[in-house]
Design a protein around this motif. Structure first.
Motif, PDB file in Angstrom:
ATOM      1  N   LEU A  49       0.841  -1.203   0.000  1.00 38.96           N
ATOM      2  CA  LEU A  49       0.000   0.000   0.000  1.00 38.96           C
ATOM      3  C   LEU A  49       0.868   1.242   0.000  1.00 38.96           C
ATOM      4  N   GLU A  50       0.335   2.307  -0.571  1.00 39.02           N
ATOM      5  CA  GLU A  50       0.940   3.618  -0.417  1.00 39.02           C
ATOM      6  C   GLU A  50      -0.155   4.623  -0.119  1.00 39.02           C
ATOM      7  N   ARG A  51       0.076   5.491   0.842  1.00 39.87           N
ATOM      8  CA  ARG A  51      -0.956   6.420   1.295  1.00 39.87           C
ATOM      9  C   ARG A  51      -0.993   7.653   0.390  1.00 39.87           C
ATOM     10  N   ARG A  52      -2.233   8.061   0.073  1.00 39.85           N
ATOM     11  CA  ARG A  52      -2.472   9.267  -0.716  1.00 39.85           C
ATOM     12  C   ARG A  52      -3.573  10.054  -0.011  1.00 39.85           C
ATOM     13  N   GLY A  53      -3.178  10.893   0.949  1.00 40.04           N
ATOM     14  CA  GLY A  53      -4.168  11.612   1.748  1.00 40.04           C
ATOM     15  C   GLY A  53      -4.954  10.649   2.614  1.00 40.04           C
ATOM     16  N   ARG A  54      -6.282  10.753   2.543  1.00 37.98           N
ATOM     17  CA  ARG A  54      -7.135   9.862   3.328  1.00 37.98           C
ATOM     18  C   ARG A  54      -7.232   8.470   2.720  1.00 37.98           C
ATOM     19  N   ARG A  55      -6.934   8.368   1.455  1.00 38.63           N
ATOM     20  CA  ARG A  55      -7.077   7.089   0.759  1.00 38.63           C
ATOM     21  C   ARG A  55      -5.731   6.380   0.672  1.00 38.63           C
ATOM     22  N   VAL A  56      -5.782   5.118   0.364  1.00 40.16           N
ATOM     23  CA  VAL A  56      -4.561   4.350   0.135  1.00 40.16           C
ATOM     24  C   VAL A  56      -4.650   3.725  -1.252  1.00 40.16           C
ATOM     25  N   ALA A  57      -3.509   3.649  -1.898  1.00 36.61           N
ATOM     26  CA  ALA A  57      -3.449   3.043  -3.235  1.00 36.61           C
ATOM     27  C   ALA A  57      -2.752   1.695  -3.117  1.00 36.61           C
ATOM     28  N   ILE A  58      -3.172   0.762  -3.949  1.00 39.10           N
ATOM     29  CA  ILE A  58      -2.552  -0.559  -3.998  1.00 39.10           C
ATOM     30  C   ILE A  58      -1.314  -0.482  -4.883  1.00 39.10           C
ATOM     31  N   THR A  59      -0.178  -0.932  -4.383  1.00 33.30           N
ATOM     32  CA  THR A  59       1.052  -0.940  -5.184  1.00 33.30           C
ATOM     33  C   THR A  59       0.993  -2.051  -6.225  1.00 33.30           C
ATOM     34  N   SER A  60       1.975  -2.068  -7.108  1.00 32.74           N
ATOM     35  CA  SER A  60       2.017  -3.128  -8.120  1.00 32.74           C
ATOM     36  C   SER A  60       2.166  -4.494  -7.457  1.00 32.74           C
ATOM     37  N   ALA A  61       2.930  -4.564  -6.367  1.00 33.49           N
ATOM     38  CA  ALA A  61       3.035  -5.826  -5.634  1.00 33.49           C
ATOM     39  C   ALA A  61       1.688  -6.212  -5.034  1.00 33.49           C
ATOM     40  N   GLY A  62       0.963  -5.221  -4.539  1.00 32.37           N
ATOM     41  CA  GLY A  62      -0.361  -5.488  -3.977  1.00 32.37           C
ATOM     42  C   GLY A  62      -1.322  -5.991  -5.026  1.00 32.37           C
ATOM     43  N   ARG A  63      -1.269  -5.396  -6.229  1.00 39.42           N
ATOM     44  CA  ARG A  63      -2.161  -5.853  -7.303  1.00 39.42           C
ATOM     45  C   ARG A  63      -1.828  -7.282  -7.727  1.00 39.42           C
ATOM     46  N   LEU A  64      -0.537  -7.603  -7.740  1.00 41.95           N
ATOM     47  CA  LEU A  64      -0.139  -8.976  -8.067  1.00 41.95           C
ATOM     48  C   LEU A  64      -0.693  -9.946  -7.030  1.00 41.95           C
ATOM     49  N   LEU A  65      -0.565  -9.575  -5.753  1.00 45.14           N
ATOM     50  CA  LEU A  65      -1.093 -10.437  -4.694  1.00 45.14           C
ATOM     51  C   LEU A  65      -2.608 -10.575  -4.795  1.00 45.14           C
ATOM     52  N   LEU A  66      -3.292  -9.475  -5.148  1.00 41.39           N
ATOM     53  CA  LEU A  66      -4.751  -9.533  -5.283  1.00 41.39           C
ATOM     54  C   LEU A  66      -5.171 -10.507  -6.377  1.00 41.39           C
ATOM     55  N   SER A  67      -4.402 -10.571  -7.463  1.00 42.37           N
ATOM     56  CA  SER A  67      -4.773 -11.482  -8.553  1.00 42.37           C
ATOM     57  C   SER A  67      -4.756 -12.932  -8.086  1.00 42.37           C
ATOM     58  N   HIS A  68      -3.872 -13.244  -7.149  1.00 42.43           N
ATOM     59  CA  HIS A  68      -3.838 -14.583  -6.568  1.00 42.43           C
ATOM     60  C   HIS A  68      -4.858 -14.716  -5.441  1.00 42.43           C
ATOM     61  N   ALA A  69      -5.077 -13.609  -4.726  1.00 43.91           N
ATOM     62  CA  ALA A  69      -6.006 -13.650  -3.581  1.00 43.91           C
ATOM     63  C   ALA A  69      -7.401 -14.032  -4.021  1.00 43.91           C
ATOM     64  N   ASP A  70      -7.849 -13.499  -5.170  1.00 47.04           N
ATOM     65  CA  ASP A  70      -9.202 -13.823  -5.630  1.00 47.04           C
ATOM     66  C   ASP A  70      -9.357 -15.325  -5.864  1.00 47.04           C
ATOM     67  N   THR A  71      -8.331 -15.941  -6.452  1.00 45.20           N
ATOM     68  CA  THR A  71      -8.368 -17.393  -6.671  1.00 45.20           C
ATOM     69  C   THR A  71      -8.354 -18.143  -5.344  1.00 45.20           C
TER      70      THR A  71
END
Length: 302
Positions: A49-71
């Motif tokens: 994660l990386e913080r952007r004000g009140r929100r947080v953005a998913i890093t490229s590593a996070g998106r890669l993990l999410l692709s496996h997390a859904d499975t």
């Protein structure tokens, strides 16, 4: 080793955008969500994660993990269902969310059929517009959503969902009794360009369908009134407040207003059922969907 519950926290954050919103969905405190995410980063050895004000953005590593997390989460849900079925046979509850017309046309008629054919099944039904039902499905609040296809619908490539088409319902024009088009067999949508319009509210999938149809007919409707209740729409039309488009089966009794078919190509409301992919093979869910499909096939469309 990666904790599955922490993958659920990451998925909730990706879906809802803020730690506070994810915490609300997961019934956790924001600090507990932050702790789980920090622990997950420690487990995988990557910044997720990386913080952007009140929100947080998913890093490229996070998106890669999410692709496996859904499975992974899909397979975990399948395993949980398998163990439940082993312990309890085919007895259980299926939670359905659907918009009001679908409850009347599809869900209610299936209840007595399912009581007879699947006596161990309990159905829990709640009212939700199509876009709301899908969000609740992805948040694990329900097991089956009945929704309307629109521009904001999840992509067909979204592997978290299995979608089953149910029916396509043409729209009809609803006009005041004294309107020039009230005696015409089929209304050309472009002839209603100068009328005031009654429209569903912003965010309602029907609004998108109607606005797109008007755009394709060459005009932008002048919206004078808004309501998501078709009975209220019919009352406003009957009072001469404007015209509207409504799905063919949504208004069985238009009162003193007049329903007229649209000349081709008429817009359609495309209705589908959706389940999480991990639950698509559950016997009770499959039985419910099959009964809904049979009910949909008998609808008086055309």
């Amino acid at each position: 080793m990666i904790e599955v519950r922490r993958l659920r926290v990451l998925r909730a954050l990706a879906d809802h955008g803020t730690v506070t919103a994810a915490a609300e969905v997961l019934h956790l405190t924001p600090s507990a969500v932050s702790q789980q995410l920090a622990a997950l980063e420690s487990e995988v050895g990557q910044e997720l994660l990386e913080r952007r004000g009140r929100r947080v953005a998913i890093t490229s590593a996070g998106r890669l993990l999410l692709s496996h997390a859904d499975t992974i989460l899909t397979e975990v849900e399948r395993a949980e269902d398998a163990m439940t079925l082993y312990a309890n046979g085919t007895t259980g509850e299926v939670r359905i969310a659907a918009f009001a017309t679908a409850i009347s046309l599809l869900v209610a008629p299936t209840l007595p059929v399912l009581r007879e054919s699947v006596p161990g099944l309990r159905l829990s039904v709640s009212d939700a517009e199509g876009h709301q039902a899908i969000a609740r499905l992805l948040d694990n609040e329900i097991d089956l959503a009945i929704a309307v296809e629109h521009r904001g619908s999840p992509s067909p490539e979204d592997q978290r969902l299995t979608r089953i088409p149910l029916y396509a319902e043409p729209f009809a024009a609803i006009l005041p009794a004294g309107h020039p088009g009230a005696d015409i067999e089929q209304i050309d949508l472009a002839t209603l360009a100068a009328d005031d319009w009654i429209m569903t509210s912003t965010g309602n999938p029907i609004r998108d369908v109607v606005l797109l149809a008007c755009e394709q007919a060459g005009f932008a409707p002048r919206i004078a009134h808004q309501s998501d209740d078709y009975t209220a729409v019919a009352s406003l039309v009957a009072a001469g407040a404007g015209v509207a488009l409504v799905p063919q089966l949504a208004l069985p009794n238009p009162g003193t207003a007049v329903l007229r078919p649209l000349a081709p190509p008429a817009p359609t409301r495309r209705v589908y059922a959706a389940v999480r992919t991990g639950r698509a093979d559950h016997p009770l869910v499959k039985a419910t969907i099959e009964t809904l499909r049979k009910t949909a096939a008998a609808l008086p469309l055309g």
